[in-house]
Design a protein around this motif. Structure first.
Motif, short mmCIF file in Angstrom:
data_model
loop_
_atom_site.label_atom_id
_atom_site.label_comp_id
_atom_site.label_asym_id
_atom_site.label_seq_id
_atom_site.Cartn_x
_atom_site.Cartn_y
_atom_site.Cartn_z
N GLY A 36 0.84 -1.19 0.00
CA GLY A 36 0.00 0.00 0.00
C GLY A 36 0.87 1.24 0.00
N MET A 37 0.66 2.11 1.02
CA MET A 37 1.45 3.34 1.05
C MET A 37 2.78 3.15 1.78
SD MET A 37 -0.88 5.26 3.87
CE MET A 37 0.00 6.76 4.10
N LYS A 38 2.96 1.96 2.37
CA LYS A 38 4.17 1.69 3.15
C LYS A 38 5.23 1.04 2.27
CE LYS A 38 4.08 -0.25 7.17
NZ LYS A 38 3.79 -0.95 8.45
N GLN A 39 6.49 1.27 2.61
CA GLN A 39 7.59 0.55 1.98
C GLN A 39 8.55 0.14 3.09
OE1 GLN A 39 10.63 2.52 -0.50
NE2 GLN A 39 10.08 1.06 -2.11
N ILE A 40 8.72 -1.14 3.27
CA ILE A 40 9.58 -1.60 4.38
C ILE A 40 10.71 -2.45 3.85
CG2 ILE A 40 7.75 -1.55 6.12
CD1 ILE A 40 7.60 -4.61 5.82
N GLY A 41 11.79 -2.48 4.63
CA GLY A 41 12.93 -3.30 4.26
C GLY A 41 12.71 -4.73 4.75
N VAL A 42 13.01 -5.72 3.90
CA VAL A 42 12.89 -7.13 4.26
C VAL A 42 14.20 -7.81 3.86
CG1 VAL A 42 11.58 -9.26 3.86
CG2 VAL A 42 10.43 -7.05 3.77
N CYS A 43 14.74 -8.67 4.75
CA CYS A 43 16.00 -9.35 4.43
C CYS A 43 15.69 -10.78 3.97
CB CYS A 43 16.90 -9.38 5.66
SG CYS A 43 17.42 -7.73 6.14
N MET A 44 16.20 -11.14 2.79
CA MET A 44 15.84 -12.43 2.19
C MET A 44 17.10 -13.19 1.77
SD MET A 44 12.95 -10.88 -0.33
CE MET A 44 11.59 -12.02 -0.17
N THR A 45 16.98 -14.51 1.74
CA THR A 45 18.14 -15.30 1.29
C THR A 45 18.28 -15.22 -0.22
OG1 THR A 45 16.66 -17.19 1.28
CG2 THR A 45 18.08 -16.93 3.21
N SER A 46 17.12 -15.03 -0.91
CA SER A 46 17.22 -14.80 -2.36
C SER A 46 16.09 -13.85 -2.75
CB SER A 46 17.06 -16.13 -3.11
OG SER A 46 15.80 -16.68 -2.82
N CYS A 47 16.27 -13.14 -3.85
CA CYS A 47 15.32 -12.09 -4.22
C CYS A 47 14.06 -12.71 -4.83
CB CYS A 47 15.98 -11.14 -5.21
SG CYS A 47 17.36 -10.27 -4.45
N PRO A 48 12.92 -12.03 -4.68
CA PRO A 48 11.66 -12.55 -5.21
C PRO A 48 11.64 -12.47 -6.74
CG PRO A 48 11.34 -10.39 -4.25
CD PRO A 48 12.75 -10.76 -3.98
N PRO A 49 10.70 -13.18 -7.40
CA PRO A 49 10.58 -13.09 -8.87
C PRO A 49 10.41 -11.64 -9.29
CG PRO A 49 9.15 -14.82 -8.04
CD PRO A 49 9.70 -14.10 -6.84
N GLY A 50 11.07 -11.29 -10.41
CA GLY A 50 10.95 -9.92 -10.89
C GLY A 50 12.06 -9.04 -10.38
N PHE A 51 12.94 -9.64 -9.52
CA PHE A 51 14.08 -8.90 -8.97
C PHE A 51 15.33 -9.77 -9.10
CE2 PHE A 51 12.04 -5.29 -6.85
CZ PHE A 51 10.71 -5.70 -6.85
N TYR A 52 16.50 -9.11 -9.11
CA TYR A 52 17.75 -9.89 -9.08
C TYR A 52 18.62 -9.36 -7.95
CZ TYR A 52 19.73 -5.83 -11.52
OH TYR A 52 20.13 -4.56 -11.86
N GLY A 53 19.54 -10.20 -7.50
CA GLY A 53 20.38 -9.84 -6.36
C GLY A 53 21.67 -9.20 -6.81
N THR A 54 22.08 -8.14 -6.12
CA THR A 54 23.37 -7.50 -6.41
C THR A 54 24.16 -7.46 -5.11
OG1 THR A 54 22.16 -6.04 -7.91
CG2 THR A 54 24.42 -5.42 -7.38
#
Lengths: 115, 155
Positions: A36-54
């Motif tokens: 919604g209107m929020k944007q929060i940081g989330v720590c993941m072991t791998s990035c979700p579909p549609g994203f790549y890890g750098t």
């Protein structure tokens, strides 16, 4: 500000009530998730579909693939295209080069079927 | 030149427009005083670090960022403000309650195309409280006009 429930995630190193994760433990990727209107940081072991890890010395981050890609290795190499685009040599295009035809099921440029 | 103060009026979108809008205050920075309105949209401090092709909002929105001194600055604050405006924000609100250096960092700038406002304390808490509850809100920013203080006449 204090530690919130969102901060108890495994990969979070530091976090805050309003921003979620501020930094991640080693090897985790920081993904900025919009709810919604929020944007929060989330720590993941791998990035979700549609994203790549750098990876970088300061932090590992998830970055959005190009708009025409559904998934990708990096900014320049798509692995699956969005509807209406066709994969050829890691690129998502609307048309296929000479000798190849568009496969809507695979969303790829494929050789023409022999008659 | 004293910084101009901002009045921030907040109307909740998912509530009957019964009560008066919430009225808060802040301080304009970077010579950016002026009017702006839009939907409140929070951005994580790390989202304003590179120009990656991330999500673009459709309609008019006003960015709010809660700055944290524990997050190392990936860019100077002025560049973050410009990046937020380049991403389409009608204005940018920085909650500087937890980042004491932010105000000083932006004080001497004079070149921002649209309003950038610093908020703190109870004003910031009210705004971030709405964000935390995902309460969609429309925000109007304008220059706070102080009522003239009549000098004391000894009649």
């Amino acid at each position: 500000s204090g530690v919130s429930s969102g901060c108890q995630q495994g990969g979070c190193l530091t976090c805050s009530d309003y921003n979620g994760c501020l930094s991640c433990k080693p090897r985790f990727f920081m993904h900025l998730e919009r709810i919604g209107m929020k944007q929060i940081g989330v720590c993941m072991t791998s990035c979700p579909p549609g994203f790549y890890g750098t990876r970088s010395p300061e932090r590992n981050t998830c970055t959005k693939c190009r708009s025409e890609c559904d998934s990708c290795f990096n900014k320049n190499f798509c692995t699956r295209c969005r509807a209406g685009f066709y994969l050829h040599l890691g690129k998502c295009q609307e048309n296929c080069p000479e000798g190849l035809v568009r496969s809507d099921t695979q969303r790829e440029c494929v050789p023409r079927c022999p008659v | 030149r004293p910084a101009l103060r901002a009045v921030i009026k907040v109307a909740l979108l998912n509530h009957e427009p019964t009560g008066k809008p919430i009225t808060l205050e802040g301080v304009f920075v970077g010579g950016s005083a002026g009017y702006a309105e839009g939907k409140l949209m929070q951005y994580h401090p790390l989202s304003l670090c590179n120009t990656s092709e991330d999500e673009r909002q459709e309609n008019d929105f006003i960015t709010i960022v809660k700055l944290e001194h524990r997050v190392p600055r990936c860019l100077p604050l002025l560049d973050k403000a410009r990046m937020a405006l380049d991403k389409g924000a009608q204005a940018v609100i920085f909650d500087v309650s937890d980042d004491a250096n932010a105000a000083a960092e932006l004080r001497d700038t004079d070149s921002l195309p649209r309003p950038v406002v610093l908020v703190e304390a109870e004003h910031a808490e009210e705004l971030m409280g709405l964000v935390n509850k995902n309460e969609e809100a429309k925000v109007r920013i304008d220059i706070l006009v102080e009522p003239p203080r009549w000098p004391h006449y000894d009649v």
